[in-house]
Scaffold this active site. Structure first.
Site: not given
Ligand SMILES: [Fe+2]
Length: 307
Positions: A152, A199, A214, A246, A255, A265
């Protein structure tokens, strides 16, 4: 096939300052395979476990950042419906890209956040795609951080509300999570999925257009995230945050930065999303836990460093 319409985010082209150090980073440390050159300024790469021709293009340029990101649709009918609806209801700048080897036309719109977002349905299988008959899990031993796929991106830009409206109403993406602004009403950031991932894209409201926060590569599990951290430590790769988790998407993550200053990431875990799930909502005063679940506080770099 239950997942229809837009299937996934499948291709991203980013800008890098120098090929030699970028290839050490993306090929040797992250562990992507080189697919070939598009021209003297662009190199195509993919993970060992992706079927499509390539998923990442490094474009040699004077600044870091993003050129475009593109979604794969299930068929031409879906693509045409999106083009028609976008032209008649949104009027975004439109161009057809046809210079990505292995890909058919990529229909690209410049959305209000300033990013070029493409839609395509034709892409050839990679020459070296994963085995499908009595398959081993890999042909060649994966190297580096061993990502399985491009996962993503998080984009920053103005008017994320209209961009998100287009992504949901025209592309059919589902909102999985929302981070609210201080007003408790408007979205600061929205996470969107085309499939069962947490996501495929996230979009954050930001004054400057066309910003890349990112790009993210999927790792198999938490152990792989730890191995990626060992590689970053050994080769002095600049870590931004992590290893950590997260709250939003529940991903296990690090990151870090490529040599040009683009944030990368490594992402593992997270929940499976289904379109009947309610949207998860985060208040502004819980943003710390949403992004940095264990520390529960955002670091300054997260909002202020980008490419
Ligand atoms: Fe991410």
């Amino acid at each position: 096939m239950a997942v229809t319409g837009i299937l996934r985010v499948g291709l991203v082209q980013i800008k890098v300052l120098d090929f030699d150090e970028s290839l050490v980073h993306y090929r040797d440390r992250i562990g992507l395979d080189i697919v070939g050159n598009i021209d003297e300024d662009r190199i195509m790469l993919k993970t060992y476990d992706e079927f499509d021709h390539h998923s990442l293009v490094l474009h040699k340029a004077d600044t870091a950042g993003i050129d475009f990101i593109a979604f794969k649709a299930d068929n031409e009918k879906t693509v045409n419906k999106i083009i028609e609806k976008t032209k008649s209801e949104y009027g975004f700048d439109y161009e057809i890209m046809s210079d990505q080897p292995g890909y058919g036309e990529i229909h690209t719109f410049t959305v209000p956040t300033g990013h070029k977002i493409g839609i395509y349905n034709e892409v050839e299988l990679a020459e070296d795609y994963p085995m499908i008959r009595n398959p081993y899990i890999w042909k060649k031993e994966p190297k580096g951080m061993a990502p399985t796929c491009f996962d993503h991106a998080l984009l920053y830009g103005p008017d994320q509300a209209t961009t998100v409206k287009w992504l949901t109403e025209v592309l059919g993406l589902a909102i999985t999570e929302i981070l609210l602004k201080e007003d408790g009403e408007n979205h600061l950031c929205t996470w969107l999925s085309a499939n069962t991932r947490g996501h495929d894209l996230a979009v954050l409201d930001f004054p400057e257009p066309n910003v890349l926060h990112h790009i993210s590569f999927h790792l198999e599990d938490w152990h792989a995230v730890g191995h990626a951290a060992d590689i970053m430590a050994r080769y002095e790769i600049k870590i931004d945050a992590g290893p950590m988790r997260h709250g939003i998407t529940r991903g296990q993550t690090i990151y870090f930065f490529d040599p040009s200053g683009n944030r990368n990431e490594t992402f593992a875990g997270g929940y499976e999303f289904f379109p009947d799930h309610p949207v998860r909502i985060w208040d502004a005063d819980h943003a710390g836990a949403g992004i940095f679940y264990y520390d529960k506080a955002l670091n300054d770099r997260f909002l202020s460093v980008y490419s």
